[in-house]
Design a protein around this motif. Structure first.
Motif, short mmCIF file in Angstrom:
data_model
loop_
_atom_site.label_atom_id
_atom_site.label_comp_id
_atom_site.label_asym_id
_atom_site.label_seq_id
_atom_site.Cartn_x
_atom_site.Cartn_y
_atom_site.Cartn_z
N THR A 155 0.93 -1.24 -0.05
CA THR A 155 0.10 0.14 0.06
C THR A 155 0.81 1.17 0.03
O THR A 155 1.90 1.25 0.09
CB THR A 155 -0.88 0.02 1.19
OG1 THR A 155 -0.18 -0.03 2.30
CG2 THR A 155 -1.81 -1.27 1.26
N GLY A 156 0.19 2.50 -0.30
CA GLY A 156 0.86 3.69 -0.39
C GLY A 156 2.19 3.79 -1.30
O GLY A 156 1.96 3.19 -2.54
N GLU A 157 3.32 4.33 -0.62
CA GLU A 157 4.53 4.44 -1.52
C GLU A 157 5.12 3.11 -2.05
O GLU A 157 5.71 3.08 -2.90
CB GLU A 157 5.47 5.41 -0.87
CG GLU A 157 4.98 6.67 -0.34
CD GLU A 157 5.97 7.55 0.23
OE1 GLU A 157 7.21 7.02 0.60
OE2 GLU A 157 5.67 8.76 0.57
N PHE A 158 5.02 2.22 -0.91
CA PHE A 158 5.42 0.97 -1.19
C PHE A 158 4.74 0.33 -2.64
O PHE A 158 5.68 -0.25 -3.71
CB PHE A 158 5.56 -0.03 -0.13
CG PHE A 158 6.52 0.06 0.80
CD1 PHE A 158 7.43 1.21 0.66
CD2 PHE A 158 6.72 -0.91 1.87
CE1 PHE A 158 8.39 1.38 1.70
CE2 PHE A 158 7.49 -0.47 2.77
CZ PHE A 158 8.48 0.39 2.74
N ALA A 159 3.61 0.32 -2.62
CA ALA A 159 2.73 -0.15 -3.78
C ALA A 159 3.23 0.76 -5.25
O ALA A 159 3.38 0.15 -6.20
CB ALA A 159 1.14 -0.05 -3.48
N GLU A 160 3.31 2.12 -4.83
CA GLU A 160 3.65 2.93 -6.03
C GLU A 160 5.10 2.49 -6.60
O GLU A 160 5.32 2.44 -7.89
CB GLU A 160 3.73 4.34 -5.61
CG GLU A 160 4.06 5.61 -6.88
CD GLU A 160 3.66 7.02 -6.57
OE1 GLU A 160 4.29 7.57 -7.14
OE2 GLU A 160 3.06 7.03 -5.40
N ALA A 161 6.13 2.33 -5.65
CA ALA A 161 7.35 1.92 -5.98
C ALA A 161 7.43 0.72 -6.82
O ALA A 161 8.06 0.41 -7.61
CB ALA A 161 8.51 2.10 -4.92
N ALA A 162 6.71 -0.49 -6.24
CA ALA A 162 6.73 -1.55 -6.80
C ALA A 162 6.27 -1.56 -8.28
O ALA A 162 6.51 -2.15 -9.26
CB ALA A 162 5.94 -2.66 -5.84
N ARG A 163 5.06 -1.02 -8.57
CA ARG A 163 4.33 -0.86 -9.96
C ARG A 163 5.27 -0.15 -10.74
O ARG A 163 5.48 -0.51 -11.81
CB ARG A 163 3.14 -0.21 -9.88
CG ARG A 163 1.93 -1.01 -8.70
CD ARG A 163 1.52 -2.11 -9.68
NE ARG A 163 0.71 -2.93 -8.67
CZ ARG A 163 0.23 -3.94 -9.25
NH1 ARG A 163 0.30 -4.55 -10.41
NH2 ARG A 163 -0.71 -4.84 -8.26
N ALA A 164 6.01 0.90 -10.19
CA ALA A 164 6.98 1.63 -11.17
C ALA A 164 8.11 0.77 -11.48
O ALA A 164 8.63 0.52 -12.81
CB ALA A 164 7.65 2.82 -10.53
N ASP A 165 8.74 -0.16 -10.47
CA ASP A 165 9.75 -0.84 -11.03
C ASP A 165 9.12 -2.25 -12.15
O ASP A 165 10.03 -2.25 -12.99
CB ASP A 165 10.08 -2.05 -9.84
CG ASP A 165 10.97 -1.09 -8.87
OD1 ASP A 165 11.50 0.09 -9.47
OD2 ASP A 165 11.17 -1.34 -7.76
N LEU A 166 8.03 -2.46 -11.95
CA LEU A 166 7.30 -3.46 -13.02
C LEU A 166 7.21 -2.67 -14.44
O LEU A 166 7.64 -3.37 -15.20
CB LEU A 166 6.13 -4.00 -12.40
CG LEU A 166 5.18 -4.92 -13.39
CD1 LEU A 166 6.10 -6.25 -13.92
CD2 LEU A 166 3.83 -5.23 -12.61
N ARG A 167 6.89 -1.45 -14.33
CA ARG A 167 6.57 -0.70 -15.71
C ARG A 167 8.09 -0.75 -16.07
O ARG A 167 8.09 -0.90 -17.53
CB ARG A 167 5.93 0.54 -15.23
CG ARG A 167 4.48 0.49 -15.26
CD ARG A 167 3.94 2.09 -15.09
NE ARG A 167 4.57 3.20 -14.06
CZ ARG A 167 4.13 3.16 -12.80
NH1 ARG A 167 3.35 2.45 -12.57
NH2 ARG A 167 4.58 3.87 -12.26
N GLN A 168 9.12 -0.35 -15.35
CA GLN A 168 10.47 -0.09 -16.01
C GLN A 168 10.86 -1.48 -16.70
O GLN A 168 11.29 -1.61 -17.89
CB GLN A 168 11.38 0.13 -14.84
CG GLN A 168 12.62 0.34 -15.73
CD GLN A 168 13.70 0.96 -14.72
OE1 GLN A 168 13.41 1.35 -13.37
NE2 GLN A 168 14.98 1.00 -15.03
N PHE A 169 10.40 -2.79 -16.12
CA PHE A 169 10.63 -3.93 -16.75
C PHE A 169 9.90 -4.44 -18.00
O PHE A 169 10.56 -4.84 -18.98
CB PHE A 169 10.61 -5.12 -15.82
CG PHE A 169 10.99 -6.47 -16.36
CD1 PHE A 169 12.26 -6.99 -16.41
CD2 PHE A 169 9.95 -7.29 -16.39
CE1 PHE A 169 12.80 -8.03 -17.03
CE2 PHE A 169 10.31 -8.67 -17.11
CZ PHE A 169 11.65 -9.05 -17.08
N ARG A 170 8.67 -3.76 -18.01
CA ARG A 170 7.82 -4.13 -19.21
C ARG A 170 8.46 -3.15 -20.37
O ARG A 170 8.35 -3.56 -21.31
CB ARG A 170 6.48 -3.61 -18.90
CG ARG A 170 5.82 -4.50 -18.08
CD ARG A 170 4.26 -4.34 -17.86
NE ARG A 170 3.59 -5.18 -17.12
CZ ARG A 170 3.18 -6.39 -17.21
NH1 ARG A 170 3.33 -6.77 -18.34
NH2 ARG A 170 2.50 -6.89 -16.17
#
Length: 889
Positions: A155-170
């Motif tokens: 949740t919160g900043e952790f969720a945003e950071a994790a999704r950003a890492d996934l987007r970078q891999f995509r």
């Protein structure tokens, strides 16, 4: 050891516990105090000490951690500190807290994943099939990552950071697919790619690419296709476009020793072969730059091996064009700039000639230290020939040779960019017009003075797609502050002068704030880091923790202790202890087997001893290095070599050869210890360096990571850090040793660089102006290298020159904020006015003598002319050179 005197009274030790209340919590401090009274005899007092003490405390309540505040919160890292040591290391094991005399941290060994495999042979025969498997595996990894994030429920900043890492891999998947589409769009590119894999299949000690290497190489192929105007292609039913790829700089980030050099050399090899396949028969394909003295001879040797393999492949394919050559473009102290009869004679002396032996090993026969330098007066060049097989290496070691022979791959230092203002011929890196059958290529006239070749024999040449396809910067993190700002101005100047901008790539093992740094250096719109992060800290698509029989492998063991004596003395003592222990183990195979935990055969024991029989002392100053060397050599027990920034390339090559190919252990010529300054902290890969000391905690985390990575690159390394007891930062690291090292990569500081600093433009404009005037081949018409010709041209074409200068500084391209560009444009016009006044008032004949461009990117201050009286001592004058007369200042 001396026997303890019997009349020394027993030690008196007190255990003291102090608790401080903070609301409903307590901070408990446990001390072990030595209260043994001191006597009048200093010798006896030496025995009234306690040492190597361990204190173990079991906590009955609930432990509550504190946090390492300089480290930001991150969903993949733990910044909690559970116990803080005082004058010791400390460790938490459940509810038990234990002290250690030595602070210890065991760093896990990361390895690249082997699935799906990328064998050279398979990629040479059926590339698209192998790459399709990798593409599908990447997509499957992204899908499982998505599911894992849903399961974890951040949740919160952790969720945003994790999704950003996934987007970078995509995005990495997208760029990789674009590379596959480029291979399909141009059969010549696919042919070059398969030929490159045949080269590496022959020369590499490994059978396949590491995953990050092959994904990186393929992801950059659209930039090569763009040279042929190919801007789009299809893969797996989707269309991919890459028209803006040259506006995207890529930084290759991977831990030291991971294979970054081989990755970009694989791309360079592909680009070279692609050039010949598409009709580019001469000219530069890639320009590799290293920060100043950080250019490693090992990297030159690697580049030569790849070049040799590529040339064999070119001949096998029957491709027309010049043979591939490697050019060394560095400062005058390392190799000649201009080359005439007098200069050739000077560098032909045995001592000077040895400096030019930059590649000592033969790539053709594998001969070690068999390459010799032979001056050739007729062709005015240096021939590098193997005395074992007679092979002549395609190596150019002077500026003149690099330009005249149009070296395919140019390897040099960042500092060389400043020479653009002083050497108009450097524009031949992206343009030539004619060729002399005896001396090589040139622009307006042969670069060899008094050339006797008949003008009717000179050939006109038309270079297809002139200019390099790739600009590659290694050790990117070192380009910062003034050096970064100056380099950035020259980088964008070069991009403005090239007929077509090159693809910008960089490599580093320590990185933070790369987007800002790349934009300020290269004037590009976008910056990309490859690879990004993975699903977990210790398991990404490209890497995971190495294991042996299910147990995690250790890369390095870090030890630290406080030093009461001088750090250099402590470092020398540690080396003596380690080297004596190695000598003892070498003489007693049974003891060695007991240490290892299994019976070793004589060959196994010898091989193991070899890996730990040469130690490295990393020093923060040349004075400390000399002190350690003298201490280790006293008694003539050990052989020690010392390398520093004044060492010649020949000496460095000799030391590297001694370590890579050691004589028998125990012989007189065997190297026991290497003492080195930070000149060894980049680009040096020595398998046998596994015992190491640092005589201080380096001033930056970046240097600490780079320096400690010299040990344990393939086998378990021991890194002993000597901590000064008076240093508060060292004390803090000592107290939180495990947590500090666990978050090491996250404490790397963003690079400080600002290309808009007024002082930076003031220093670079004379050189940028000279580069712009001379770099577009107008010198033959307007004699712009002369002050008067430049003055007239500038007064007549001021608006045109101003437009070109703004382009050189990347103003008006929409890359930077408008207010910064406008402010810089104002300063640019003011400085140009000042230079015009200087040109009008000066009595100098030549442009560079009138406006004084930088001669080095280290020229932070403007130079001052000093006239010495004829009676003044030359030796006394040397004191004013950098480092003093003896280089120790």
């Amino acid at each position: 050891m001396e026997n303890r005197p019997l009349d020394i009274p027993p030690l008196k030790v007190r255990l003291q516990v102090v608790a401080r209340h903070y609301g409903d919590r307590k901070r408990v401090t446990v001390y072990l105090r030595n209260e043994t009274p001191q006597g009048d005899n200093p010798t006896e007092n030496n025995y009234r000490i306690i040492a190597d003490v361990r204190l173990r405390v079991r906590v009955q309540g609930t432990l509550v951690p504190v946090e390492i505040l300089p480290v930001a919160e991150d969903y993949q890292f733990d910044r909690n500190v559970w116990v803080v040591g005082r004058n010791c290391g400390a460790l938490r094991e459940g509810n038990c807290l234990t002290t250690r005399c030595l602070a210890i941290y065991r760093q896990k060994r990361m390895t690249t994943r082997s699935e799906p495999p990328a064998p050279f042979q398979d990629l040479a025969q059926r590339p698209l099939e192998v790459l399709r498997g990798i593409h599908e595996a990447m997509r499957a990894y992204a899908q499982s990552w998505e599911q894992e994030l849903d399961r974890r429920g951040y949740t919160g900043e952790f969720a945003e950071a994790a999704r950003a890492d996934l987007r970078q891999f995509r995005e990495e998947i997208h760029r990789f697919a674009a590379g596959l589409a480029a291979l399909r769009a141009d059969a010549r590119l696919e042919q070059a790619f398969t030929a490159m894999n045949r080269v590496f299949a022959r020369m590499s000690p490994y059978p396949s690419w590491r995953l990050f290497q092959i994904v990186f190489i393929v992801s950059q192929l659209p930039a090569l296709a763009l040279r042929e105007g190919i801007t789009a292609g299809e893969w797996a039913g989707e269309r991919y476009e890459w028209a803006d790829d040259l506006e995207r700089a890529v930084v290759l980030w991977f831990p030291t020793g991971g294979g970054k050099t081989e990755a970009y050399l694989g791309l360079v090899c592909t680009a070279m072969l692609y050039d010949r396949l598409r009709g580019k028969r001469l000219g530069v394909t890639a320009w590799l730059r290293f920060p100043l003295r950080m250019l490693s001879l090992q990297q030159l040797q690697r580049a030569m091996r790849v070049l040799y393999g590529a040339e064999q492949e070119r001949l096998a394919l029957g491709l027309e064009g010049d043979p591939f050559r490697l050019g060394y473009l560095a400062g005058r102290g390392n190799s000649p700039n201009q080359l005439d009869d007098a200069e050739l004679q000077r560098w032909s002396q045995p001592g000077e000639r040895e400096k030019l032996r930059l590649v000592p090993n033969c790539p053709a026969c594998g001969g070690l230290d068999t390459v010799e330098v032979h001056p050739q007066a007729a062709r005015l060049c240096f021939e590098h020939r193997c005395r074992q097989c007679g092979y002549q290496l395609p190596l150019d070691v002077s500026d003149a040779e690099v330009l005249r022979h149009q070296s395919t791959v140019v390897v040099g230092t960042v500092d060389k960019m400043a020479a653009l203002a002083h050497q108009p011929a450097l524009s031949m890196l992206w343009q030539v017009r004619r060729r002399c059958p005896q001396h090589g290529y040139f622009l307006d006239k042969c670069l060899v003075k008094n050339c006797s070749v008949n003008s009717r024999q000179l050939q006109t040449v038309n270079t297809y797609d002139p200019g390099p396809s790739l600009h590659i910067q290694d050790e990117l993190h070192l380009l910062q502050e003034e050096l970064g700002a100056f380099a950035g101005h020259y980088e964008t100047t070069i991009r403005s002068l090239e007929p077509k901008p090159a693809k910008v790539l960089a490599a580093t093992a320590t990185i933070a704030g790369y987007e800002h740094q790349l934009r300020h250096l290269y004037g590009v719109r976008h910056a990309v880091r490859f690879p990004g992060r993975g699903m977990d800290r210790y398991r990404t698509f490209y890497s995971e923790v190495a294991r042996d029989e299910g147990q995690e492998k250790i890369a390095r063991v870090f030890l630290a202790f406080w030093s009461r004596p001088h750090p250099a003395e402590s470092s020398a003592l540690v080396h003596r202890i380690l080297l004596d222990e190695i000598k003892q183990l070498a003489s007693d195979p049974y003891e060695l087997s007991a240490v290892v935990g299994r019976t070793l055969s004589p060959d196994e024991a010898s091989a193991l001893i070899q890996l730990y029989s040469t130690s490295l002392a990393y020093v923060g100053s040349r004075a400390n290095g000399s002190r350690i060397k003298d201490a280790l050599e006293s008694g003539q027990v050990f052989r020690v070599e010392y390398t520093h920034n004044k060492s010649t390339p020949a000496h460095i090559a000799q030391v590297v050869s001694l370590i890579e190919h050691p004589p028998p252990f125990g012989s007189e010529s065997f190297l026991n210890a290497l003492v080195a300054t930070n000149m060894i902290s980049h680009g040096v890969d020595l398998e046998r360096i596994n015992l190491m000391t640092l005589d201080r905690l380096p001033g930056t985390v970046e240097e600490y990571i780079q320096a400690s990575s010299r040990a344990g690159r393939q086998h378990v390394g021991l890194v002993v850090v000597i901590l000064a007891s008076y240093n508060l930062r060292a004390s803090s690291v000592y107290s939180r040793f495990v947590e500090y090292h666990d978050n090491l990569e996250r404490m790397v500081h963003p690079v400080a660089i600002n290309r808009f600093a007024r002082f930076a433009l003031h220093r670079t404009l004379p050189g940028v102006l000279a580069s712009v005037l001379l770099g577009r081949s107008r010198s033959g018409v307007n004699r712009l290298w002369e002050r008067e010709g430049a003055r007239q041209y500038l007064s007549q074409q001021r608006l045109q020159v101003l437009r070109e200068l703004k382009e050189a500084y990347c103003l008006g391209a929409g890359v930077y904020p408008l207010d910064l560009e406008q402010a810089m444009a104002v300063v640019l016009e003011e400085e140009l006015d000042r230079l015009q006044v200087t040109l009008s008032s000066s009595q100098e004949r030549y442009l560079t003598k009138a406006i004084h461009p930088m001669t080095s990117l280290r020229d932070v201050e403007e130079g001052v002319l000093v006239n010495l009286a004829a009676s003044y001592s030359v030796e006394d004058a040397k004191w004013f050179t950098r480092g003093g007369a003896d280089g120790t200042g």
